[in-house]
Write a protein that holds these residues in place. Structure first.
Motif, mmCIF file in Angstrom:
data_model
loop_
_atom_site.group_PDB
_atom_site.id
_atom_site.type_symbol
_atom_site.label_atom_id
_atom_site.label_comp_id
_atom_site.label_asym_id
_atom_site.label_seq_id
_atom_site.Cartn_x
_atom_site.Cartn_y
_atom_site.Cartn_z
ATOM 1 N N SER A 3 50.323 26.429 40.682
ATOM 2 C CA SER A 3 51.682 25.926 40.856
ATOM 3 C C SER A 3 52.191 26.156 42.277
ATOM 4 C CB SER A 3 52.624 26.591 39.843
ATOM 5 O OG SER A 3 52.835 27.960 40.166
ATOM 6 N N LEU A 4 51.616 27.158 42.970
ATOM 7 C CA LEU A 4 52.009 27.452 44.349
ATOM 8 C C LEU A 4 51.089 26.794 45.367
ATOM 9 C CD1 LEU A 4 52.802 31.275 44.037
ATOM 10 C CD2 LEU A 4 54.404 29.368 43.932
ATOM 11 N N GLY A 5 50.091 26.052 44.875
ATOM 12 C CA GLY A 5 49.133 25.417 45.772
ATOM 13 C C GLY A 5 48.113 26.381 46.340
ATOM 14 N N GLN A 6 47.922 27.522 45.682
ATOM 15 C CA GLN A 6 46.958 28.520 46.145
ATOM 16 C C GLN A 6 45.621 28.344 45.426
ATOM 17 O OE1 GLN A 6 48.822 32.308 45.411
ATOM 18 N NE2 GLN A 6 50.406 32.005 46.956
ATOM 19 N N SER A 7 44.569 28.889 46.018
ATOM 20 C CA SER A 7 43.241 28.792 45.420
ATOM 21 C C SER A 7 43.129 29.707 44.214
ATOM 22 C CB SER A 7 42.160 29.158 46.440
ATOM 23 O OG SER A 7 42.356 30.473 46.934
ATOM 24 N N GLU A 8 42.285 29.333 43.264
ATOM 25 C CA GLU A 8 42.093 30.130 42.053
ATOM 26 C C GLU A 8 41.220 31.349 42.330
ATOM 27 O OE1 GLU A 8 40.537 27.724 38.956
ATOM 28 O OE2 GLU A 8 42.396 26.593 38.673
ATOM 29 N N LEU A 9 41.354 32.355 41.478
ATOM 30 C CA LEU A 9 40.528 33.555 41.587
ATOM 31 C C LEU A 9 39.157 33.305 40.973
ATOM 32 C CD1 LEU A 9 43.093 36.334 40.609
ATOM 33 C CD2 LEU A 9 42.374 35.637 42.900
ATOM 34 N N SER A 10 38.153 33.968 41.553
ATOM 35 C CA SER A 10 36.784 33.888 41.055
ATOM 36 C C SER A 10 36.231 35.302 40.935
ATOM 37 C CB SER A 10 35.900 33.066 42.004
ATOM 38 O OG SER A 10 36.387 31.745 42.119
ATOM 39 N N PRO A 11 35.202 35.513 40.080
ATOM 40 C CA PRO A 11 34.656 36.861 39.910
ATOM 41 C C PRO A 11 34.069 37.422 41.203
ATOM 42 C CG PRO A 11 33.967 35.429 38.114
ATOM 43 C CD PRO A 11 34.608 34.543 39.147
ATOM 44 N N GLY A 12 34.172 38.736 41.351
ATOM 45 C CA GLY A 12 33.575 39.421 42.490
ATOM 46 C C GLY A 12 34.572 39.724 43.590
ATOM 47 N N LEU A 13 34.154 40.588 44.524
ATOM 48 C CA LEU A 13 34.990 40.974 45.658
ATOM 49 C C LEU A 13 34.429 40.400 46.951
ATOM 50 C CD1 LEU A 13 35.564 44.765 44.886
ATOM 51 C CD2 LEU A 13 37.243 42.930 44.637
ATOM 52 N N LYS A 39 28.627 43.398 41.518
ATOM 53 C CA LYS A 39 28.084 44.487 40.710
ATOM 54 C C LYS A 39 28.998 45.705 40.621
ATOM 55 C CE LYS A 39 24.218 44.908 42.958
ATOM 56 N NZ LYS A 39 22.854 45.367 43.334
ATOM 57 N N GLY A 40 30.094 45.705 41.346
ATOM 58 C CA GLY A 40 30.964 46.865 41.321
ATOM 59 C C GLY A 40 30.410 48.005 42.162
ATOM 60 N N PHE A 41 30.965 49.214 41.936
ATOM 61 C CA PHE A 41 30.628 50.377 42.756
ATOM 62 C C PHE A 41 30.025 51.463 41.874
ATOM 63 C CE2 PHE A 41 34.273 48.150 44.481
ATOM 64 C CZ PHE A 41 33.873 47.878 45.783
ATOM 65 N N ASP A 42 28.718 51.529 41.858
ATOM 66 C CA ASP A 42 28.018 52.529 41.039
ATOM 67 C C ASP A 42 26.730 52.947 41.738
ATOM 68 O OD1 ASP A 42 27.400 54.229 38.986
ATOM 69 O OD2 ASP A 42 26.706 52.668 37.615
ATOM 70 N N GLN A 52 41.059 41.404 43.967
ATOM 71 C CA GLN A 52 42.043 41.651 42.928
ATOM 72 C C GLN A 52 41.435 42.529 41.829
ATOM 73 O OE1 GLN A 52 45.128 40.287 43.418
ATOM 74 N NE2 GLN A 52 44.379 39.304 45.280
ATOM 75 N N LEU A 53 42.257 43.408 41.292
ATOM 76 C CA LEU A 53 41.869 44.276 40.183
ATOM 77 C C LEU A 53 42.652 43.868 38.939
ATOM 78 C CD1 LEU A 53 40.621 46.863 38.887
ATOM 79 C CD2 LEU A 53 42.607 48.102 39.804
ATOM 80 N N VAL A 54 41.957 43.616 37.831
ATOM 81 C CA VAL A 54 42.608 43.258 36.572
ATOM 82 C C VAL A 54 42.820 44.532 35.756
ATOM 83 C CG1 VAL A 54 42.493 41.868 34.468
ATOM 84 C CG2 VAL A 54 41.474 41.006 36.594
ATOM 85 N N VAL A 55 44.073 44.809 35.416
ATOM 86 C CA VAL A 55 44.445 45.982 34.612
ATOM 87 C C VAL A 55 44.872 45.493 33.235
ATOM 88 C CG1 VAL A 55 46.056 47.905 34.395
ATOM 89 C CG2 VAL A 55 45.092 47.319 36.635
ATOM 90 N N LEU A 56 44.371 46.137 32.188
ATOM 91 C CA LEU A 56 44.569 45.641 30.828
ATOM 92 C C LEU A 56 45.707 46.301 30.065
ATOM 93 C CD1 LEU A 56 40.830 45.285 29.721
ATOM 94 C CD2 LEU A 56 42.319 43.608 30.833
ATOM 95 N N GLU A 57 46.294 47.357 30.614
ATOM 96 C CA GLU A 57 47.393 48.032 29.925
ATOM 97 C C GLU A 57 48.442 48.490 30.926
ATOM 98 O OE1 GLU A 57 45.862 51.304 27.743
ATOM 99 O OE2 GLU A 57 44.796 50.077 26.264
ATOM 100 N N ASP A 58 49.699 48.497 30.489
ATOM 101 C CA ASP A 58 50.773 49.080 31.290
ATOM 102 C C ASP A 58 50.634 50.596 31.300
ATOM 103 O OD1 ASP A 58 51.810 46.537 31.554
ATOM 104 O OD2 ASP A 58 53.323 46.791 29.994
ATOM 105 N N ALA A 94 33.528 43.367 35.840
ATOM 106 C CA ALA A 94 34.268 42.264 35.201
ATOM 107 C C ALA A 94 35.758 42.319 35.523
ATOM 108 C CB ALA A 94 34.073 42.291 33.685
ATOM 109 N N ASN A 95 36.263 43.463 35.993
ATOM 110 C CA ASN A 95 37.688 43.601 36.310
ATOM 111 C C ASN A 95 38.012 43.236 37.757
ATOM 112 O OD1 ASN A 95 37.138 45.373 33.937
ATOM 113 N ND2 ASN A 95 39.316 45.823 34.108
ATOM 114 N N LEU A 96 37.009 42.845 38.532
ATOM 115 C CA LEU A 96 37.195 42.591 39.963
ATOM 116 C C LEU A 96 37.059 41.114 40.281
ATOM 117 C CD1 LEU A 96 35.117 45.635 41.251
ATOM 118 C CD2 LEU A 96 37.617 45.452 41.134
#
Length: 232
Positions: free
Chosen positions: A65-75, A114-117, A149-155, A228-230
């Motif tokens: 709606s703001l004309g911005q690009s969509e998010l995709s998996p990974g950093l 792959k995240g940070f492990d 971006q980091l996806v957080v699942l709970e307040d 999966a949260n990144l």
């Protein structure tokens, strides 16, 4: 006149009268349809992954709606060689200008999925670096910079912990949550931040400097942060 009648009779006889058309043969019966093959398996999506998918879909709808690009998996990450120094940030405890990291050579961008492990290891390949780039840095000191971006699942308040060798800094929504900067063996620093359910800006800096071993593990609420949260 008699001869003409005879000729006409002969002609009619030779042509003959066409008989009625014969009936068409019956059409052969259609063969029976064979049994239907098994249906393609439907991918199973866990409730957690479905929640992430729903949050990303809502965020992408807002971005559209703001004309911005969509998010995709990974950093979005990059790695660059270090020629001197040990401190990533001037805000780090113990920082001196003489020990600030000096970067050299080109910066190599890549997508981290792959995240940070990365447990304590080395010298050799670091799993936080793209495999195609790793050979350039297996014997070098380097800085890794990742953002997205980091996806957080709970307040609520969420606990982060970062184990690194050497320095590392974690920033979320513009606030430094963990500062584990400087040259050192594996050490773990924790921090908490109050976050609403949804998508938050994410930045991580890491330095392998001074030679020796390397490590980088980032945890969220007691478990290694899932890739999966990144997003980026």
């Amino acid at each position: 006149m008699k001869r003409s009648l005879i000729a006409i009779s002969v002609l009619i006889f030779s042509m003959g009268c066409r008989g009625p058309s014969g009936d068409m043969g019956a059409t052969g019966a259609t063969g029976a349809t064979g049994p239907q093959g098994p249906a393609a398996p439907v991918p199973v999506v866990s409730p957690t992954q479905q929640q992430i998918n729903d949050l990303i879909a809502a965020e992408n709808s807002y971005r559209e709606s703001l004309g911005q690009s969509e998010l995709s998996p990974g950093l979005s990450c990059s790695v660059q060689a270090i020629s001197a120094g040990q401190y990533l940030s001037s805000s780090s405890p113990g920082y001196t200008a003489a020990q600030a990291i000096t970067l050299t050579g080109p910066s190599y961008p890549y997508l981290l999925t792959k995240g940070f492990d990365q447990p304590n290891s080395g010298p050799g390949p670091n799993s936080v670096i793209d495999p195609e780039i790793q050979p350039l840095f297996e014997t070098n000191n380097y800085r890794i910079s990742c953002s997205g971006q980091l996806v957080v699942l709970e307040d609520g308040y969420h606990g982060f912990a970062m184990s690194s060798d050497d320095g590392s800094i974690l920033t979320i929504d513009g606030t430094q949550v963990i500062n584990n900067d400087g040259n050192h063996g594996v050490s773990t620093v924790s921090g908490t931040k109050n976050l609403r359910m949804g998508v938050h800006t994410f930045s991580l800096l890491y330095a392998q400097s001074g030679g020796g071993q390397f490590a980088l593990i980032l945890s969220l609420d007691g478990s290694v942060l899932p890739a999966a949260n990144l997003y980026h």
